[in-house]
Design a protein around this motif. Structure first.
Motif, PDB file in Angstrom:
ATOM      1  N   LYS A 179     -22.993  29.669   8.719  1.00 14.91           N
ATOM      2  CA  LYS A 179     -23.671  29.457   9.985  1.00 14.91           C
ATOM      3  C   LYS A 179     -23.394  30.641  10.906  1.00 14.91           C
ATOM      4  O   LYS A 179     -22.340  31.265  10.836  1.00 14.91           O
ATOM      5  CB  LYS A 179     -23.192  28.154  10.639  1.00 14.91           C
ATOM      6  N   SER A 180     -24.344  30.941  11.752  1.00 16.87           N
ATOM      7  CA  SER A 180     -24.226  32.095  12.637  1.00 16.87           C
ATOM      8  C   SER A 180     -22.992  31.971  13.524  1.00 16.87           C
ATOM      9  O   SER A 180     -22.734  30.925  14.119  1.00 16.87           O
ATOM     10  CB  SER A 180     -25.476  32.226  13.507  1.00 16.87           C
ATOM     11  N   GLU A 200     -30.639  38.807  12.616  1.00  9.30           N
ATOM     12  CA  GLU A 200     -30.742  37.453  12.076  1.00  9.30           C
ATOM     13  C   GLU A 200     -30.275  36.409  13.082  1.00  9.30           C
ATOM     14  O   GLU A 200     -30.738  35.270  13.066  1.00  9.30           O
ATOM     15  CB  GLU A 200     -29.976  37.320  10.748  1.00  9.30           C
ATOM     16  N   PHE A 201     -29.361  36.792  13.968  1.00  9.94           N
ATOM     17  CA  PHE A 201     -28.927  35.867  15.017  1.00  9.94           C
ATOM     18  C   PHE A 201     -29.996  35.744  16.098  1.00  9.94           C
ATOM     19  O   PHE A 201     -30.275  34.652  16.602  1.00  9.94           O
ATOM     20  CB  PHE A 201     -27.617  36.338  15.646  1.00  9.94           C
ATOM     21  N   LYS A 221     -33.101  36.057  15.751  1.00 15.12           N
ATOM     22  CA  LYS A 221     -34.245  35.303  15.221  1.00 15.12           C
ATOM     23  C   LYS A 221     -33.957  33.809  15.155  1.00 15.12           C
ATOM     24  O   LYS A 221     -34.867  33.013  14.880  1.00 15.12           O
ATOM     25  CB  LYS A 221     -34.587  35.805  13.817  1.00 15.12           C
ATOM     26  N   GLY A 222     -32.710  33.426  15.384  1.00 15.77           N
ATOM     27  CA  GLY A 222     -32.354  32.016  15.357  1.00 15.77           C
ATOM     28  C   GLY A 222     -32.123  31.466  13.966  1.00 15.77           C
ATOM     29  O   GLY A 222     -32.137  30.246  13.768  1.00 15.77           O
ATOM     30  N   GLU A 223     -31.913  32.348  12.976  1.00 14.12           N
ATOM     31  CA  GLU A 223     -31.655  31.879  11.617  1.00 14.12           C
ATOM     32  C   GLU A 223     -30.313  31.146  11.577  1.00 14.12           C
ATOM     33  O   GLU A 223     -29.304  31.653  12.061  1.00 14.12           O
ATOM     34  CB  GLU A 223     -31.647  33.057  10.644  1.00 14.12           C
ATOM     35  N   GLU A 224     -30.324  29.947  10.998  1.00 11.33           N
ATOM     36  CA  GLU A 224     -29.116  29.117  11.032  1.00 11.33           C
ATOM     37  C   GLU A 224     -28.036  29.641  10.093  1.00 11.33           C
ATOM     38  O   GLU A 224     -26.847  29.585  10.406  1.00 11.33           O
ATOM     39  CB  GLU A 224     -29.461  27.672  10.670  1.00 11.33           C
TER      40      GLU A 224
END
Length: 370
Positions: free
Chosen positions: A233-234, A244-245, A247-250
């Protein structure tokens, strides 16, 4: 309270002064319960006095290791939030890893758990004192090359041992100082002498090569050897620009995020200049790094190279540089008014040093221990 006195989070260190002393670590006089400010009854301003300098980061305090006289730092951590830090550092400080020249991590000297303070159970990590990697400024392109090489080598070493750092930013990259600053400096005002009487004298990195150190494993994770592409998880650290953070990627691959961190550190601190910190103006002469750095900071993590690929490509780039290029002045990219006024002096000083390096056959790329 008198201006310059101990207050706030600093009170923790004063409360435990004798506890640390009993274990062989002496804090500065400022934190002794019997301390009387040296400027009391004088016309001195407190920030001109050694004991008037407060902690810049209150969870980190400097001290002297009494048995050896070595300068150290004490890092106060909360195991509830950072449960893996001590274990990872102990692993990296154990043999044979500690003797590996590619290990660019600080040596963990001790781990203690002092008495509970105001309901908090803390852990204290004891390490050698270091200083920011960018202070003083870099003099030549070759000095930058040595810094990049050690940074890449250090992260490659961590990844080979299945450790993702997960927070590699400007504040977590340091350097050893004893070669460059033989007279030392004030631990909380690192451009000043220990007694605050003037600027701390130093040598350039070419004159006295140094080692660079990756610090702060509070967010780090060590994985099973078979887990080559972990998903996490980020976890947002000091560098807030990770694509990637944003962009909201989990979930993400922490190894690939490490690659971004290192590439972005070089991009902002060397090639472009720091967007906020004016003391880090960036440097001219490192454009040859752009293709590699561009690949390391790609928005798509899967397209970023591995650290093995980064190291290989970097060495190929360095082999294509001439000795003249390596010895060239790393001129500041951004020049503020007072900096512009100094340019003729800086150029003259550089050429004087460069002629001495050539005559003495001093390598254009410094190598610590060589």
């Amino acid at each position: 309270m008198e201006k310059g006195g101990v207050e706030g989070a600093e009170l923790y260190w004063r409360a435990n002064y004798h506890w640390f002393l009993d274990r062989g670590y002496q804090l500065r006089p400022r934190y002794s319960p019997d301390w009387i400010p040296s400027w009391t009854g004088t016309s001195k301003y407190f920030e001109d006095c050694e004991d008037g300098i407060y902690l810049r980061r209150t969870q980190i305090c400097d001290a002297v290791h009494v048995p050896t006289g070595a300068l150290v730092v004490l890092k106060r951590t909360d195991k509830t939030f950072y449960p893996r830090e001590a274990a990872i550092m102990q692993y990296l400080s154990s043999e044979p890893l500690a003797s590996d020249p590619r290990n660019h991590c600080p040596r963990l000297m001790d781990v203690f758990e002092p008495p509970v303070y105001k309901g908090h159970t803390t852990q204290i990590l004891f390490m050698p004192l270091l200083r920011p990697f960018h202070s003083p400024t870099f003099d030549t392109v070759g000095e930058g090359i040595d810094c990049f090489r050690q940074l890449f080598e250090g992260l490659q070493f961590l990844h080979e041992h299945h450790i993702a750092h997960r927070d590699l930013n400007i504040n977590n990259f340091m350097m050893e100082w004893t070669n460059m600053f033989p007279e030392g400096f004030h631990p909380q005002a690192d451009r000043r002498k220990k007694d605050m009487s003037g600027p701390a004298p130093f040598f350039t990195r070419t004159q006295r090569p140094t080692r660079y150190i990756i610090i702060d494993f509070g967010m780090s994770t060590q994985y099973n050897p078979g887990n080559l592409s972990p998903r996490e998880k980020s976890l947002i650290g000091g560098d807030k620009t990770v694509p990637e953070f944003l962009k909201g990627e989990e979930y993400h691959d922490p190894y690939k995020t490490d690659i971004y961190y290192v590439g972005n550190l070089i991009r902002t601190e060397f090639m472009q200049g720091h967007p906020i910190i004016t003391d880090i103006p960036g440097y001219k002469g490192f454009d040859f790094m752009k293709p590699l750095i561009d690949d390391m900071v790609q928005d798509d993590p899967s397209k970023r190279p591995s650290m093995d690929e980064v190291v290989q490509r970097f060495e190929e780039l360095v082999q294509g540089l001439t000795q003249w290029k390596l010895g060239a002045w790393a001129a500041p990219r951004r020049k503020y008014f007072f900096r512009r006024m100094r340019i003729p002096i800086d150029i003259a000083s550089h050429w004087k040093r460069k002629m001495i390096y050539i005559l003495r056959k001093i390598p254009a790329i410094p190598t610590a221990g060589a």
